[in-house]
Design an enzyme around this catalytic site. Structure first.
Site, PDB file in Angstrom:
ATOM      1  N   HIS A  72      78.073  51.517  15.582  1.00  0.00           N
ATOM      2  CA  HIS A  72      78.468  52.863  15.165  1.00  0.00           C
ATOM      3  C   HIS A  72      79.986  53.009  15.228  1.00  0.00           C
ATOM      4  CE1 HIS A  72      74.178  53.364  16.035  1.00  0.00           C
ATOM      5  NE2 HIS A  72      74.236  54.278  15.081  1.00  0.00           N
ATOM      6  N   CYS A  95      65.620  60.873  18.581  1.00  0.00           N
ATOM      7  CA  CYS A  95      66.022  59.928  17.536  1.00  0.00           C
ATOM      8  C   CYS A  95      66.326  58.592  18.203  1.00  0.00           C
ATOM      9  CB  CYS A  95      67.280  60.402  16.816  1.00  0.00           C
ATOM     10  SG  CYS A  95      67.096  61.962  15.956  1.00  0.00           S
ATOM     11  N   GLU A 125      64.267  59.280  26.777  1.00  0.00           N
ATOM     12  CA  GLU A 125      65.146  60.447  26.648  1.00  0.00           C
ATOM     13  C   GLU A 125      64.561  61.703  27.273  1.00  0.00           C
ATOM     14  OE1 GLU A 125      66.699  61.257  22.753  1.00  0.00           O
ATOM     15  OE2 GLU A 125      67.028  59.131  22.318  1.00  0.00           O
ATOM     16  N   GLU A 168      71.986  55.565   7.833  1.00  0.00           N
ATOM     17  CA  GLU A 168      70.658  55.159   8.279  1.00  0.00           C
ATOM     18  C   GLU A 168      69.566  55.350   7.237  1.00  0.00           C
ATOM     19  OE1 GLU A 168      71.155  56.101  13.031  1.00  0.00           O
ATOM     20  OE2 GLU A 168      70.203  57.637  11.791  1.00  0.00           O
ATOM     21  N   TRP A 211      71.620  65.185  10.216  1.00  0.00           N
ATOM     22  CA  TRP A 211      70.324  64.619   9.847  1.00  0.00           C
ATOM     23  C   TRP A 211      69.213  65.652   9.991  1.00  0.00           C
ATOM     24  CZ3 TRP A 211      73.310  62.736  13.859  1.00  0.00           C
ATOM     25  CH2 TRP A 211      72.849  62.947  15.158  1.00  0.00           C
ATOM     26  N   GLU A 239      77.237  57.781  10.727  1.00  0.00           N
ATOM     27  CA  GLU A 239      75.831  57.384  10.760  1.00  0.00           C
ATOM     28  C   GLU A 239      75.467  57.008   9.333  1.00  0.00           C
ATOM     29  OE1 GLU A 239      73.850  56.559  12.923  1.00  0.00           O
ATOM     30  OE2 GLU A 239      74.068  57.748  14.734  1.00  0.00           O
ATOM     31  N   HIS A 244      66.543  53.944  17.428  1.00  0.00           N
ATOM     32  CA  HIS A 244      66.537  52.760  16.575  1.00  0.00           C
ATOM     33  C   HIS A 244      65.435  51.807  17.016  1.00  0.00           C
ATOM     34  CE1 HIS A 244      70.679  54.342  16.712  1.00  0.00           C
ATOM     35  NE2 HIS A 244      70.674  54.064  15.424  1.00  0.00           N
ATOM     36  N   HIS A 250      71.617  50.820   8.576  1.00  0.00           N
ATOM     37  CA  HIS A 250      70.690  50.282   9.569  1.00  0.00           C
ATOM     38  C   HIS A 250      69.454  51.173   9.690  1.00  0.00           C
ATOM     39  CE1 HIS A 250      73.366  52.983  11.867  1.00  0.00           C
ATOM     40  NE2 HIS A 250      72.308  53.223  12.622  1.00  0.00           N
ATOM     41  N   TYR A 292      70.321  58.784   4.939  1.00  0.00           N
ATOM     42  CA  TYR A 292      71.514  59.626   4.903  1.00  0.00           C
ATOM     43  C   TYR A 292      72.728  58.860   5.415  1.00  0.00           C
ATOM     44  CZ  TYR A 292      71.645  60.173   9.953  1.00  0.00           C
ATOM     45  OH  TYR A 292      71.765  59.927  11.294  1.00  0.00           O
TER      46      TYR A 292
END
Length: 181
Positions: free
Chosen positions: A25, A67, A87, A116, A161, A114, A69, A32, A104
């Protein structure tokens, strides 16, 4: 590779390597794979979270529930469960795609980008929250319609997002259907 990474994608969305998450990032973030999930409680309220101030991108910004990955060899669904536990300290069920082809690119005020392919899901929380303060500095349970109205009235107060996801007619309708059971 140890620690979290991102799965790099080519323009067609095919895996094209991996890169350590923090290093990935930058002001020129490569495309990604990610995910985004909207979590609802048994009362039909949506969990909106405020990102920790220690986050590299969009610190302190309100966003959808969780959110992250997927890791190499991990399904998106497994990644959502893993990140929900990490989280928010919650167990989830009824994981359902609501915007599987969301993609986006956005730049935060610090210049971090970002970029992604980010399938969007909804899920039901089945346990009490135990928020990780390194990830989430605040949270609020709220009605979906109230959140959608806030996103429309004050998009600057939320992650890009989340705003983009909620602005898609089909995704918004699927979130409403999910929430109605």
């Amino acid at each position: 590779m140890t620690g979290e990474h991102v799965i790099l994608l080519d323009e067609q969305g095919n895996p094209d390597g991996i890169l350590e998450k923090y290093a990935a990032h930058t002001s020129d973030t490569l495309l990604h794979l990610a995910f985004s999930c909207w979590l609802f409680n048994a009362q039909g309220q949506l969990l909106v979270t405020r990102r920790s101030l220690s986050k590299k991108a969009w610190p302190g910004v309100w966003t959808n529930s969780v959110c992250g990955h997927p890791q190499q060899g991990e399904s998106t669904e497994a990644a959502i469960i893993r990140r929900s536990r990490f989280e928010l300290g919650v167990e989830i069920t009824n994981l359902t795609p609501v915007y599987p082809d969301f993609r986006y690119r956005a730049t935060d005020p610090n210049g971090i980008v970002e970029n992604e392919v980010c399938p969007v899901y909804a899920a039901q929380v089945t346990s009490a929250l135990q928020v990780n303060p390194d990830e989430v500095m605040d949270y609020q349970w709220s009605g979906l319609e109230t959140v959608l109205q806030a996103l429309s009235a004050a998009p600057w107060a939320f992650s890009p997002w989340m705003v983009l996801q909620a602005s898609d007619d089909k995704a918004r309708e699927l979130l409403r259907e999910y929430n109605q059971g």
